[in-house]
Every structure is written in C-alpha cells, then in structure tokens.
Design a protein around this motif. Structure first.
Motif, PDB file in Angstrom:
ATOM      1  N   LYS A   1      54.487  23.887  -1.526  1.00  0.00           N
ATOM      2  CA  LYS A   1      55.082  24.261  -0.205  1.00  0.00           C
ATOM      3  C   LYS A   1      54.581  25.688   0.378  1.00  0.00           C
ATOM      4  O   LYS A   1      54.528  25.904   1.408  1.00  0.00           O
ATOM      5  CB  LYS A   1      56.815  24.430  -0.348  1.00  0.00           C
ATOM      6  CG  LYS A   1      57.200  23.165  -0.737  1.00  0.00           C
ATOM      7  CD  LYS A   1      57.997  22.345   0.214  1.00  0.00           C
ATOM      8  CE  LYS A   1      58.043  20.981   0.096  1.00  0.00           C
ATOM      9  NZ  LYS A   1      58.021  20.657  -1.301  1.00  0.00           N
ATOM     10  N   LYS A   2      54.176  26.411  -0.394  1.00  0.00           N
ATOM     11  CA  LYS A   2      54.057  27.968  -0.070  1.00  0.00           C
ATOM     12  C   LYS A   2      52.815  27.711   0.725  1.00  0.00           C
ATOM     13  O   LYS A   2      52.661  28.448   1.730  1.00  0.00           O
ATOM     14  CB  LYS A   2      53.710  29.037  -1.311  1.00  0.00           C
ATOM     15  CG  LYS A   2      54.007  30.286  -1.031  1.00  0.00           C
ATOM     16  CD  LYS A   2      54.119  30.864  -2.534  1.00  0.00           C
ATOM     17  CE  LYS A   2      53.080  30.699  -3.264  1.00  0.00           C
ATOM     18  NZ  LYS A   2      52.949  31.289  -4.617  1.00  0.00           N
ATOM     19  N   TYR A   3      51.585  27.137   0.182  1.00  0.00           N
ATOM     20  CA  TYR A   3      50.713  27.025   0.915  1.00  0.00           C
ATOM     21  C   TYR A   3      50.597  26.192   2.373  1.00  0.00           C
ATOM     22  O   TYR A   3      50.167  26.515   3.196  1.00  0.00           O
ATOM     23  CB  TYR A   3      49.332  26.239   0.090  1.00  0.00           C
ATOM     24  CG  TYR A   3      49.020  27.169  -0.971  1.00  0.00           C
ATOM     25  CD1 TYR A   3      47.873  28.167  -0.693  1.00  0.00           C
ATOM     26  CD2 TYR A   3      49.878  27.254  -2.119  1.00  0.00           C
ATOM     27  CE1 TYR A   3      47.352  28.940  -1.841  1.00  0.00           C
ATOM     28  CE2 TYR A   3      49.228  27.962  -3.189  1.00  0.00           C
ATOM     29  CZ  TYR A   3      48.120  28.936  -3.114  1.00  0.00           C
ATOM     30  OH  TYR A   3      47.885  29.883  -4.052  1.00  0.00           O
TER      31      TYR A   3
ATOM     32  N   ASP B   1      53.052  26.029   4.071  1.00  0.00           N
ATOM     33  CA  ASP B   1      54.000  26.850   5.215  1.00  0.00           C
ATOM     34  C   ASP B   1      52.892  27.904   5.554  1.00  0.00           C
ATOM     35  O   ASP B   1      52.639  28.014   6.741  1.00  0.00           O
ATOM     36  CB  ASP B   1      55.179  27.764   4.061  1.00  0.00           C
ATOM     37  CG  ASP B   1      56.015  28.384   5.085  1.00  0.00           C
ATOM     38  OD1 ASP B   1      55.860  27.971   6.366  1.00  0.00           O
ATOM     39  OD2 ASP B   1      56.521  29.374   4.726  1.00  0.00           O
TER      40      ASP B   1
ATOM     41  N   ALA C   1      55.660  36.592   4.497  1.00  0.00           N
ATOM     42  CA  ALA C   1      55.466  35.658   3.319  1.00  0.00           C
ATOM     43  C   ALA C   1      54.575  36.215   2.249  1.00  0.00           C
ATOM     44  O   ALA C   1      54.791  36.305   0.935  1.00  0.00           O
ATOM     45  CB  ALA C   1      54.928  34.453   3.710  1.00  0.00           C
TER      46      ALA C   1
ATOM     47  N   GLU D   1      55.053  37.255  -1.553  1.00  0.00           N
ATOM     48  CA  GLU D   1      54.461  36.879  -2.752  1.00  0.00           C
ATOM     49  C   GLU D   1      53.736  37.927  -3.480  1.00  0.00           C
ATOM     50  O   GLU D   1      53.914  37.995  -4.647  1.00  0.00           O
ATOM     51  CB  GLU D   1      53.128  36.008  -2.205  1.00  0.00           C
ATOM     52  CG  GLU D   1      52.448  35.146  -3.246  1.00  0.00           C
ATOM     53  CD  GLU D   1      51.369  34.419  -2.808  1.00  0.00           C
ATOM     54  OE1 GLU D   1      50.229  34.174  -3.427  1.00  0.00           O
ATOM     55  OE2 GLU D   1      51.127  34.466  -1.500  1.00  0.00           O
TER      56      GLU D   1
END
Lengths: 92, 233
Positions: A12-14, A16, A78, A82
């Motif tokens: 999901k992070k990527y 996003d 974001a 991280e």
C-alpha cells in the motif's frame, strides 16, 4: 526477481506514493482548463468579452499550482513518516 | 470498437445490445451492458462469500478479507475513525472500478471505464458525496473550507477553491478514461499485429495499470472525503 518487485508495488505504501506522484500533472492541467472554461462562459453570459477569460485563466493557473503544492506536501509527509519509522523521530 | 479500430469480437455484439432503442432514441448501450456484467460478477462473488462465511477463512473469503481489511486499515490511518463510516462506499468504489477495468482484459469483453460517460457518472457522484458529507458534518460552516486561512484572503481564495473543487470531477473522469481507453487501443493494436503472442506480455503491464488506476480513484475519493471531514484551516 520480477515477482518480488511486483509484490512490492502491491504494497500500500508504494501504491500510495506512485498514485500521488502520478496524479500531480493532471491536477495542474484540469484546474487551468476549468478556470479557462469558467471565464469563457462568464464572458459569453455577461458580454465582457476578453476580461473575465483572462482573470479566470490566471486564477485557474494559480489553483493548479496550489493543487501541485498540496500534492507534493502529501508526498513529503509520507516520506517523513517513513524516515521517522526507520531512523527514529527527526529533530527539525 | 476501441478508437475506431475494429474490436475482434464482443459478447455485446453477439447479443445485439451494442445499441438499444429506448423510447424512439437509439443510444449506445455497450458500456452499460458491461457495467452490468461487472456488477453481476461482484454481486455473485459477494453472495458466494456471504453464503459460506466461516470463522476460519479459507479460499475466496481469505482473499476478500485481505483486500478489504487492508483497504480499511489504509483508510483509517489516513482519515481517522471517521473513515469507518464512509469505508463501505470507498471499498465499493475500489472493487467496482477494479472489476470494470479488468473486464477489458477478458476476451470478448470491453472495459466500461473506456467510455467517458461511466467515469463522469462516478466522478460526479463522488463530488456530490463528499460535499454532502462536508455539509452534514459542518452545516453552514462548511463554507469556511473555501475561504482560505485568513479572512482578508477570502476574495482571492473563494474563486480559487471553487475552481480547484470543480476541477476535481474533471480530473477524476479524464484520468481514468484516458488510461483505460489508451490501454484498450494498444491492446487491439497488439492483437492486430500478432494475435495471441503479442497480447500476452502487455497483459501483465496492463494488469498493473488497471489496478493502479482503480487505486488512484479510490485514493483521491479518500483524500476529498478527508478534506471535507477535517477542520477548515
């Protein structure tokens, strides 16, 4: 390996980050187009031929840049999150 | 028909529903037919999963729990607890657009999102929905979202915000439409050049593209709802 990267993309992070980056260009263009269209129709309606088109075009361009600014701030936030997860909270 | 190119074969052509006459007017019906196909797939999957709900998930229930659980976590970390209230809509939008996009990869089917009308309908609905949620949450004070950080900036910020809010459905529509339509055209081109061999490699690329586009629509809807929920700056 290809499949490892594929699963990384599905993280999901990527997803996003990729989506936010992919969205920036069209956000700028669409605000400009909407500004131009609004000005053009207002000119036709009120009969003030060239003026409102110019004013609203400039407003649209400014709104587009504001969208880009908001999107890049989201990307930066974001990234900061991280970094904080990886290296501990930053002191700035 | 993708961009004037002849589509090899379509189920809708075989069933004679490419164009339908409603009340004397002949209308394009292909994308509606394929939207119904996507809905039928989703409904039957949903009923299948609901019929066999188990405490220890297995098979298809497992897939759905992973997808929906992951999306709900994502929404709640982004919006906060308010996200749980609007999550049914967000998850629905994601799955609906995903299945609509993936229909373009099924032989004999066309993606309904390759028609601008489908996307415009969904984008206008999203626009109305987040404004409705904002008005429901803040009442008349929702106007403060359009007035900028300082009161003397209001004459400048009001038209600016109006323009950028109106641009939202436009960019939602055009992004989804352009990407999916482009993929359909490239797919037909590859199919014409090298019927089966040419299409298989692009399937993987377009699988990624289609998942990404549905995720983008979902994510933007989430950001707009977040903007409507949070306090005006």
């Amino acid at each position: 390996m290809f499949f490892n990267n594929w699963f990384k993309i599905n993280d999901k992070k990527y997803l996003d980050a990729i989506s936010t980056a992919g969205v920036i260009g069209l956000h700028m263009v669409s605000a400009t187009v909407v500004g131009l269209g609004m000005g053009w129709y207002l000119d036709r309606w009120l009969g003030t031929k060239p003026w409102l088109t110019g004013v609203f075009l400039i407003l649209g361009i400014v709104a587009g840049f504001k969208n880009v600014w908001l999107d890049s701030r989201r990307l930066l936030k974001a990234q900061d999150k991280e970094d904080a997860e990886r290296f501990g909270p930053k002191d700035r | 028909m993708a961009g004037g190119l002849p589509h090899p074969v379509l189920w809708s052509t075989l069933l004679h529903v490419d164009q339908v006459t409603i009340g004397g007017a002949t209308v394009e019906f292909k994308h509606v037919f394929y939207t119904w196909c996507a809905m039928a797939v989703l409904f039957s999957l949903g009923l299948l999963v609901r019929g066999g709900l188990k405490l220890v998930p297995g098979g298809i229930q497992n897939v759905f729990e992973v997808v929906i659980g992951g999306l709900e976590d994502f929404v709640v970390t982004n919006i906060g607890e308010d996200g749980r209230k609007v999550f049914p809509l967000l998850g629905g939008i994601f799955l609906f657009i995903l299945f609509q996009n993936l229909l373009g990869l099924v032989p004999g089917c066309d993606a309904p999102t390759a028609n601008v009308n489908t996307n415009a309908a969904m984008a206008v609905f999203v626009f109305l929905y987040y404004n409705y949620q904002g008005i429901k949450r803040w009442g008349p004070g929702y106007i403060k979202h359009f007035m900028g950080p300082m009161w003397w900036l209001t004459p400048l910020m009001l038209p600016l915000e109006l323009i950028s809010h109106t641009a939202r459905p436009l960019s939602l529509t055009l992004r989804l439409f352009g990407n999916i339509r482009g993929e359909e055209i490239v797919m037909v081109l590859f199919f014409l050049m090298a019927p089966i061999v040419g299409t298989i490699p692009v399937y993987f690329l377009f699988l990624l593209g289609k998942v990404l586009q549905s995720f983008i629509f979902f994510m933007l809807t989430m950001i707009y709802l977040k903007g409507a929920f949070e306090h005006a700056h």
